[in-house]
Design a protein around this motif. Sequence first.
Motif, PDB file in Angstrom:
ATOM      1  N   LEU A 422       0.822  -1.237   0.126  1.00 15.34           N
ATOM      2  CA  LEU A 422       0.143  -0.012   0.082  1.00 15.34           C
ATOM      3  C   LEU A 422       0.775   1.073   0.057  1.00 15.34           C
ATOM      4  O   LEU A 422       0.324   2.476  -0.670  1.00 15.34           O
ATOM      5  CB  LEU A 422      -1.021   0.111   1.209  1.00 15.34           C
ATOM      6  CG  LEU A 422      -1.961  -1.046   1.268  1.00 15.34           C
ATOM      7  CD1 LEU A 422      -2.680  -1.213   2.577  1.00 15.34           C
ATOM      8  CD2 LEU A 422      -2.932  -1.127   0.062  1.00 15.34           C
ATOM      9  N   ALA A 423       2.050   1.250   0.724  1.00 15.22           N
ATOM     10  CA  ALA A 423       2.932   2.167   0.769  1.00 15.22           C
ATOM     11  C   ALA A 423       3.371   2.683  -0.655  1.00 15.22           C
ATOM     12  O   ALA A 423       3.771   3.789  -1.020  1.00 15.22           O
ATOM     13  CB  ALA A 423       3.890   2.122   1.752  1.00 15.22           C
ATOM     14  N   VAL A 424       3.616   1.739  -1.308  1.00 12.59           N
ATOM     15  CA  VAL A 424       4.481   1.951  -2.734  1.00 12.59           C
ATOM     16  C   VAL A 424       2.784   2.364  -3.753  1.00 12.59           C
ATOM     17  O   VAL A 424       3.314   3.075  -4.563  1.00 12.59           O
ATOM     18  CB  VAL A 424       4.959   0.378  -3.261  1.00 12.59           C
ATOM     19  CG1 VAL A 424       5.430   0.908  -4.865  1.00 12.59           C
ATOM     20  CG2 VAL A 424       6.125   0.258  -2.511  1.00 12.59           C
ATOM     21  N   ALA A 425       1.924   1.606  -3.429  1.00 14.01           N
ATOM     22  CA  ALA A 425       0.920   1.771  -4.682  1.00 14.01           C
ATOM     23  C   ALA A 425       0.226   3.227  -4.432  1.00 14.01           C
ATOM     24  O   ALA A 425      -0.127   3.805  -5.446  1.00 14.01           O
ATOM     25  CB  ALA A 425      -0.173   0.904  -4.449  1.00 14.01           C
ATOM     26  N   ILE A 426       0.360   3.625  -3.217  1.00 13.35           N
ATOM     27  CA  ILE A 426      -0.737   5.116  -3.115  1.00 13.35           C
ATOM     28  C   ILE A 426       0.066   6.284  -3.743  1.00 13.35           C
ATOM     29  O   ILE A 426      -0.320   7.063  -4.374  1.00 13.35           O
ATOM     30  CB  ILE A 426      -0.891   5.247  -1.501  1.00 13.35           C
ATOM     31  CG1 ILE A 426      -1.995   4.097  -0.884  1.00 13.35           C
ATOM     32  CG2 ILE A 426      -1.266   6.713  -1.323  1.00 13.35           C
ATOM     33  CD1 ILE A 426      -2.074   4.391   0.312  1.00 13.35           C
ATOM     34  N   PRO A 427       1.452   6.396  -3.351  1.00 10.86           N
ATOM     35  CA  PRO A 427       2.264   7.372  -4.358  1.00 10.86           C
ATOM     36  C   PRO A 427       2.356   7.137  -5.610  1.00 10.86           C
ATOM     37  O   PRO A 427       2.122   8.323  -6.515  1.00 10.86           O
ATOM     38  CB  PRO A 427       3.795   7.355  -3.545  1.00 10.86           C
ATOM     39  CG  PRO A 427       3.243   6.722  -2.237  1.00 10.86           C
ATOM     40  CD  PRO A 427       2.266   5.530  -2.418  1.00 10.86           C
ATOM     41  N   ILE A 428       2.639   6.009  -6.112  1.00 12.87           N
ATOM     42  CA  ILE A 428       2.356   5.894  -7.470  1.00 12.87           C
ATOM     43  C   ILE A 428       1.112   6.053  -8.068  1.00 12.87           C
ATOM     44  O   ILE A 428       1.112   7.016  -9.211  1.00 12.87           O
ATOM     45  CB  ILE A 428       2.463   4.297  -7.862  1.00 12.87           C
ATOM     46  CG1 ILE A 428       4.075   3.968  -7.377  1.00 12.87           C
ATOM     47  CG2 ILE A 428       2.327   4.004  -9.685  1.00 12.87           C
ATOM     48  CD1 ILE A 428       4.186   2.510  -7.832  1.00 12.87           C
TER      49      ILE A 428
END
Length: 476
Positions: A422-428
């Motif tokens: 989630l920490a990677v997907a949200i900024p992307i």
Amino acid sequence: MMKLVFISICSIIIISHHADANTWGQAVAQISQEIKETQKDIETTRKMIQGEQSRLKRELSELRKETDQKEKSLQTLKDQLEEYLQTEEKLHSEIEEEEEKIKTLEEILRTIAKDVTQIIEGSLLTAENPSWKEQLAPLTDPGRFPGMTDIENLAGVLFEEIEAGREIRKYPGTFIDSQGAEVSGTILRVGKFTACYQQGDDVGYLRADKNLGKLVAIPGTPPRTVRRGIEEYVSGETDHLPLDLSGGVIAEQVNRNSELREWIEAGGLLVWPILVIALFAILLSLERLYSLGRIPTKTDKIMDRLRDLASEENWEACMELCHKNSRIPTCNVLKTGMEYLGAAKEVLENALEEAILRELPRLERFLTTLGVLAAIAPLLGLLGTVTGMIHTFQGITVFGTSDPRMMSGGISEALVTTQLGLAVAIPIMIVHHFFDRRAEKIIGDMEEKGTALITFVLKNGEGRGARGERSGAGGE
């Protein structure tokens, strides 16, 4: 009378045997005398019997009176006994109630004493007041009934703890350093939630150890700003101190240099694909930021300049202006449109549309890839969650639930991969939306300026004139 006749007969018989010695008269006289004496005896006996009867009647009457009195006294005593029994039963009930209250009070006191003991065992104040445990020890002893002295000691410890918790105290004292040795230094205590130490050039936070009853240095090295803040506050250079309101938990986490590595290792193998996606997304985002960041979304000034040049029929200057700004897609579209001046409206529109489509790949490059990466990252996190839970249930199957540490590995893997995904997907997703919106603005600007060019050409008829001049020049 029967007795008198019997005596007379006996006397006659006796006289008949002794007739030779006495006469009949003497016998009769003797018998009469004996009868008189017997009658006297009888009378005397009757009087005695009557006297005894009177006496016995009197005694019987007295005995009856006494019996009545005794019965009345007995009944009174029975009534008193019944009252005493009822009073005794009532007192027993009250005693049981009081004993229950005392037992409840005793349990409450012991519970409070245990809670207070747990509080002071983990308190920074216990190292300064080691006698607190001794004062509370009698209250926690199940074989001893707490007295007023024990209750006063409990209240005294609580009040002392409250008063000490309001202080900011700096004093020389001993503590256990990170190597396990007892050392001396300057201790700074802020209330009952933060304690620091300074030993030469070494500074850090302290926490209370329940087993030792002393302050123990939190292992690791605090950040530079925290160290400088503690040193300046202890020396009196500033009135600002970095506080740790968690009792040492946050300080321990901050001091651990290997936290990131351990966090990654706890996530298992699926952490690495997620990190690769994050790295790839960063590279693509930097490329898009560089490419789209140089392209303005509004070209009103350039369009105004082109209108001025076109009003002067200086088409060569217009072409030169578009050539100089060839990195701007809108200028490339306008340049293509000016190459078809003099053509029919449909041809000019098709040329502009073709020019816009030619610029789209450069504007939308890697945006689809970023969208795919934003969708893959949480899916990998979900896969890690499922894998971690499978490992957890496998551990439960083999070892049971008696030791929570056997399940911690799978749970950590499940939570870390989900968190990282989630920490990677949200900024992307946020970056993808930002770049997509910027590309849409640039495309909208191209369409707006292309339509403005068509409107200007058709309104002023410049296209055909310019086209005719070009044809005539070509004929010459």
